[in-house]
Design a protein around this motif. Structure first.
Motif, PDB file in Angstrom:
ATOM      1  N   THR A 121     -22.886  27.952 -23.572  1.00 32.61           N
ATOM      2  CA  THR A 121     -23.421  27.268 -22.127  1.00 32.61           C
ATOM      3  C   THR A 121     -24.440  28.379 -21.821  1.00 32.61           C
ATOM      4  O   THR A 121     -24.557  29.524 -22.591  1.00 32.61           O
ATOM      5  N   ILE A 122     -25.296  28.086 -20.777  1.00 29.35           N
ATOM      6  CA  ILE A 122     -26.261  28.952 -20.552  1.00 29.35           C
ATOM      7  C   ILE A 122     -25.638  30.130 -19.437  1.00 29.35           C
ATOM      8  O   ILE A 122     -26.558  31.065 -19.214  1.00 29.35           O
ATOM      9  N   SER A 123     -24.571  30.111 -19.320  1.00 21.62           N
ATOM     10  CA  SER A 123     -23.743  31.449 -18.971  1.00 21.62           C
ATOM     11  C   SER A 123     -24.145  32.482 -19.695  1.00 21.62           C
ATOM     12  O   SER A 123     -23.963  33.652 -19.346  1.00 21.62           O
ATOM     13  N   ILE A 124     -24.418  32.325 -21.097  1.00 23.93           N
ATOM     14  CA  ILE A 124     -24.671  33.341 -22.148  1.00 23.93           C
ATOM     15  C   ILE A 124     -26.238  33.653 -22.020  1.00 23.93           C
ATOM     16  O   ILE A 124     -27.007  32.727 -22.284  1.00 23.93           O
ATOM     17  N   TYR A 125     -26.545  34.878 -21.836  1.00 24.65           N
ATOM     18  CA  TYR A 125     -27.847  35.485 -21.731  1.00 24.65           C
ATOM     19  C   TYR A 125     -28.415  35.911 -23.163  1.00 24.65           C
ATOM     20  O   TYR A 125     -27.387  36.511 -23.919  1.00 24.65           O
ATOM     21  N   THR A 126     -29.669  35.798 -23.256  1.00 27.25           N
ATOM     22  CA  THR A 126     -30.107  36.542 -24.404  1.00 27.25           C
ATOM     23  C   THR A 126     -31.472  37.528 -23.760  1.00 27.25           C
ATOM     24  O   THR A 126     -32.199  37.084 -22.828  1.00 27.25           O
ATOM     25  N   GLU A 127     -31.977  38.249 -24.375  1.00 30.64           N
ATOM     26  CA  GLU A 127     -33.056  39.180 -24.152  1.00 30.64           C
ATOM     27  C   GLU A 127     -34.370  38.178 -23.874  1.00 30.64           C
ATOM     28  O   GLU A 127     -35.440  38.706 -23.090  1.00 30.64           O
ATOM     29  N   ASP A 128     -34.540  37.151 -24.604  1.00 35.67           N
ATOM     30  CA  ASP A 128     -35.960  36.435 -24.646  1.00 35.67           C
ATOM     31  C   ASP A 128     -35.567  35.544 -23.104  1.00 35.67           C
ATOM     32  O   ASP A 128     -36.665  34.768 -23.091  1.00 35.67           O
ATOM     33  N   ASP A 129     -34.603  35.541 -22.555  1.00 40.32           N
ATOM     34  CA  ASP A 129     -34.755  34.213 -21.590  1.00 40.32           C
ATOM     35  C   ASP A 129     -35.521  35.003 -20.392  1.00 40.32           C
ATOM     36  O   ASP A 129     -35.465  36.040 -20.128  1.00 40.32           O
ATOM     37  N   THR A 130     -36.108  34.042 -19.849  1.00 42.41           N
ATOM     38  CA  THR A 130     -37.034  34.376 -18.392  1.00 42.41           C
ATOM     39  C   THR A 130     -35.914  33.892 -17.247  1.00 42.41           C
ATOM     40  O   THR A 130     -34.788  33.020 -17.271  1.00 42.41           O
ATOM     41  N   ALA A 131     -35.971  34.841 -16.346  1.00 42.33           N
ATOM     42  CA  ALA A 131     -35.236  34.669 -15.093  1.00 42.33           C
ATOM     43  C   ALA A 131     -35.643  33.150 -14.271  1.00 42.33           C
ATOM     44  O   ALA A 131     -36.801  33.289 -13.727  1.00 42.33           O
ATOM     45  N   VAL A 132     -34.839  32.353 -14.495  1.00 41.07           N
ATOM     46  CA  VAL A 132     -34.933  31.217 -13.566  1.00 41.07           C
ATOM     47  C   VAL A 132     -33.843  31.088 -12.479  1.00 41.07           C
ATOM     48  O   VAL A 132     -32.845  31.058 -12.745  1.00 41.07           O
ATOM     49  N   PHE A 133     -34.324  30.627 -11.363  1.00 37.69           N
ATOM     50  CA  PHE A 133     -33.343  30.803 -10.260  1.00 37.69           C
ATOM     51  C   PHE A 133     -32.228  29.612 -10.339  1.00 37.69           C
ATOM     52  O   PHE A 133     -30.927  29.968  -9.972  1.00 37.69           O
ATOM     53  N   SER A 134     -32.485  28.234 -10.874  1.00 40.60           N
ATOM     54  CA  SER A 134     -31.481  27.497 -10.907  1.00 40.60           C
ATOM     55  C   SER A 134     -30.338  27.656 -11.896  1.00 40.60           C
ATOM     56  O   SER A 134     -29.340  27.511 -11.723  1.00 40.60           O
ATOM     57  N   ARG A 135     -30.876  28.694 -12.937  1.00 39.00           N
ATOM     58  CA  ARG A 135     -29.806  28.865 -13.801  1.00 39.00           C
ATOM     59  C   ARG A 135     -28.811  30.077 -13.331  1.00 39.00           C
ATOM     60  O   ARG A 135     -28.016  30.052 -13.641  1.00 39.00           O
ATOM     61  N   TRP A 136     -29.683  30.754 -12.641  1.00 45.17           N
ATOM     62  CA  TRP A 136     -28.672  32.112 -12.009  1.00 45.17           C
ATOM     63  C   TRP A 136     -27.986  31.482 -11.125  1.00 45.17           C
ATOM     64  O   TRP A 136     -26.582  31.573 -10.935  1.00 45.17           O
ATOM     65  N   ILE A 137     -28.316  30.493 -10.235  1.00 44.42           N
ATOM     66  CA  ILE A 137     -27.547  29.652  -9.377  1.00 44.42           C
ATOM     67  C   ILE A 137     -26.134  29.043 -10.205  1.00 44.42           C
ATOM     68  O   ILE A 137     -25.068  29.033  -9.794  1.00 44.42           O
ATOM     69  N   LEU A 138     -26.472  28.280 -11.060  1.00 45.10           N
ATOM     70  CA  LEU A 138     -25.630  27.535 -12.110  1.00 45.10           C
ATOM     71  C   LEU A 138     -24.513  28.796 -12.630  1.00 45.10           C
ATOM     72  O   LEU A 138     -23.487  28.429 -12.644  1.00 45.10           O
ATOM     73  N   ARG A 139     -25.223  29.468 -13.223  1.00 45.43           N
ATOM     74  CA  ARG A 139     -24.277  30.512 -13.708  1.00 45.43           C
ATOM     75  C   ARG A 139     -23.320  31.308 -12.904  1.00 45.43           C
ATOM     76  O   ARG A 139     -22.239  31.392 -13.098  1.00 45.43           O
ATOM     77  N   THR A 140     -23.768  31.661 -11.882  1.00 44.93           N
ATOM     78  CA  THR A 140     -22.971  32.381 -10.795  1.00 44.93           C
ATOM     79  C   THR A 140     -21.899  31.441 -10.242  1.00 44.93           C
ATOM     80  O   THR A 140     -21.112  31.894 -10.187  1.00 44.93           O
ATOM     81  N   GLY A 141     -22.173  30.192 -10.082  1.00 45.70           N
ATOM     82  CA  GLY A 141     -21.515  29.169  -9.560  1.00 45.70           C
ATOM     83  C   GLY A 141     -20.152  29.120 -10.558  1.00 45.70           C
ATOM     84  O   GLY A 141     -18.845  29.079 -10.243  1.00 45.70           O
ATOM     85  N   VAL A 142     -20.596  28.859 -11.849  1.00 44.70           N
ATOM     86  CA  VAL A 142     -19.373  28.805 -12.861  1.00 44.70           C
ATOM     87  C   VAL A 142     -18.615  29.843 -12.887  1.00 44.70           C
ATOM     88  O   VAL A 142     -17.363  30.079 -13.118  1.00 44.70           O
ATOM     89  N   SER A 143     -19.236  31.200 -12.980  1.00 43.44           N
ATOM     90  CA  SER A 143     -18.469  32.577 -12.931  1.00 43.44           C
ATOM     91  C   SER A 143     -17.337  32.520 -11.782  1.00 43.44           C
ATOM     92  O   SER A 143     -16.262  33.205 -12.033  1.00 43.44           O
ATOM     93  N   TRP A 144     -17.805  32.005 -10.724  1.00 39.84           N
ATOM     94  CA  TRP A 144     -16.740  31.994  -9.670  1.00 39.84           C
ATOM     95  C   TRP A 144     -15.752  30.870  -9.569  1.00 39.84           C
ATOM     96  O   TRP A 144     -14.582  31.202  -9.288  1.00 39.84           O
ATOM     97  N   MET A 145     -16.328  29.786  -9.795  1.00 36.20           N
ATOM     98  CA  MET A 145     -15.400  28.824  -9.851  1.00 36.20           C
ATOM     99  C   MET A 145     -14.666  28.510 -11.202  1.00 36.20           C
ATOM    100  O   MET A 145     -13.343  28.029 -10.853  1.00 36.20           O
ATOM    101  N   PHE A 146     -15.179  28.669 -12.317  1.00 40.75           N
ATOM    102  CA  PHE A 146     -14.313  28.423 -13.538  1.00 40.75           C
ATOM    103  C   PHE A 146     -14.303  29.903 -14.339  1.00 40.75           C
ATOM    104  O   PHE A 146     -15.033  29.939 -15.590  1.00 40.75           O
ATOM    105  N   PRO A 147     -13.550  30.762 -13.883  1.00 37.70           N
ATOM    106  CA  PRO A 147     -13.645  32.278 -14.455  1.00 37.70           C
ATOM    107  C   PRO A 147     -13.203  32.087 -15.966  1.00 37.70           C
ATOM    108  O   PRO A 147     -13.662  32.671 -16.699  1.00 37.70           O
ATOM    109  N   ALA A 148     -12.269  31.380 -16.145  1.00 35.57           N
ATOM    110  CA  ALA A 148     -11.587  31.226 -17.464  1.00 35.57           C
ATOM    111  C   ALA A 148     -12.714  30.769 -18.449  1.00 35.57           C
ATOM    112  O   ALA A 148     -12.966  31.148 -19.504  1.00 35.57           O
ATOM    113  N   GLY A 149     -12.971  29.568 -17.956  1.00 35.50           N
ATOM    114  CA  GLY A 149     -14.164  28.966 -18.813  1.00 35.50           C
ATOM    115  C   GLY A 149     -15.510  29.868 -19.192  1.00 35.50           C
ATOM    116  O   GLY A 149     -15.984  30.094 -20.271  1.00 35.50           O
TER     117      GLY A 149
END
Length: 235
Positions: A121-149
């Protein structure tokens, strides 16, 4: 090995069924590795209309004998294996990284199979990724709501990044949309192509399952494409 079947792990979910439809539409030979309790989820129309090109092998992912039976026949593996929503919110670690490390990869090496595309999933970062706010929101929400996943996806990426003997690809998924019945699949596959690469400002945060299936079928047909890379997919 191009004439050998493509092995699908996680073939009974909506995305897996779309992938089966796409590969069989392209006249590819396919092995669906499924738990015995999930075999009935493969649509009857696929089974009845593809007796020569669709083989179903029953087994658990940690059953090396059953998995080996399937892997020994294939040219490449596409895995849509990952946590379901009911387990993602758990605080207990999920077994998927260990399934790859202790079962899938050793069985591949035993049988000389070199290519696998595994779901991330896009929870996985790579060094070539650009900082995108919508991706940050989605990743942060997943990390809080679905920590095991969330942690399972990071763990899967770490397992593959340490793997030098396999030509792996981790395809990083956004939110998936669309149905898997034949009517929806046929209509949706005509709606365009997936964009793939680092997360950028063009990343849309969503992808239709039928478009994902086309991208994965293209991967299967193009040896060497995306080897040891982590493309982020979106519409």
């Amino acid at each position: 090995m191009a004439d050998k079947p493509i092995l699908i792990l996680g073939s009974t979910g909506p995305s897996g069924i779309c992938l089966l439809r796409e590969l069989l539409h392209r006249k590819k030979r396919v092995i669906a590795f499924v738990r015995p309790t999930s075999a009935s989820k493969i649509p009857a129309d696929l089974v009845s209309s593809n007796p020569d090109n669709l083989q179903v092998v029953h087994g658990q992912i940690d059953d090396d004998a059953a998995l080996g039976e399937a892997v020994a026949q294939c040219s490449a593996i596409i895995s849509l294996m990952g946590p379901i929503q009911e387990s993602m919110s758990s605080r207990t670690p999920l077994p998927y990284p260990a399934f790859y490390e202790n079962h899938v990869l050793p069985v591949m090496k035993k049988h000389g199979i070199k290519r696998i595309a595994a779901m991330g999933t896009i929870s996985i970062y790579t060094e070539d990724d650009t900082a995108v706010f919508s991706r940050w929101i989605l990743r942060t929400g997943v990390s809080w709501m679905f920590p095991a996943g969330y942690n399972a996806m990071l763990g899967i990426a770490n397992v593959f990044k340490e793997e030098a003997d396999i030509y792996w690809t981790i395809f990083r998924l956004p939110i998936l949309l669309g149905g898997s019945d034949e009517t929806a699949w046929r209509a949706d596959r005509e709606k365009g192509e997936a964009q793939a690469g680092p997360v950028s400002n063009a990343w849309t945060g969503k992808l239709n399952r039928s478009i994902l299936a086309k991208w994965l079928a293209d991967w299967a047909e193009n040896e060497g494409k995306w080897a040891r890379e982590l493309p982020a997919l979106s519409s």
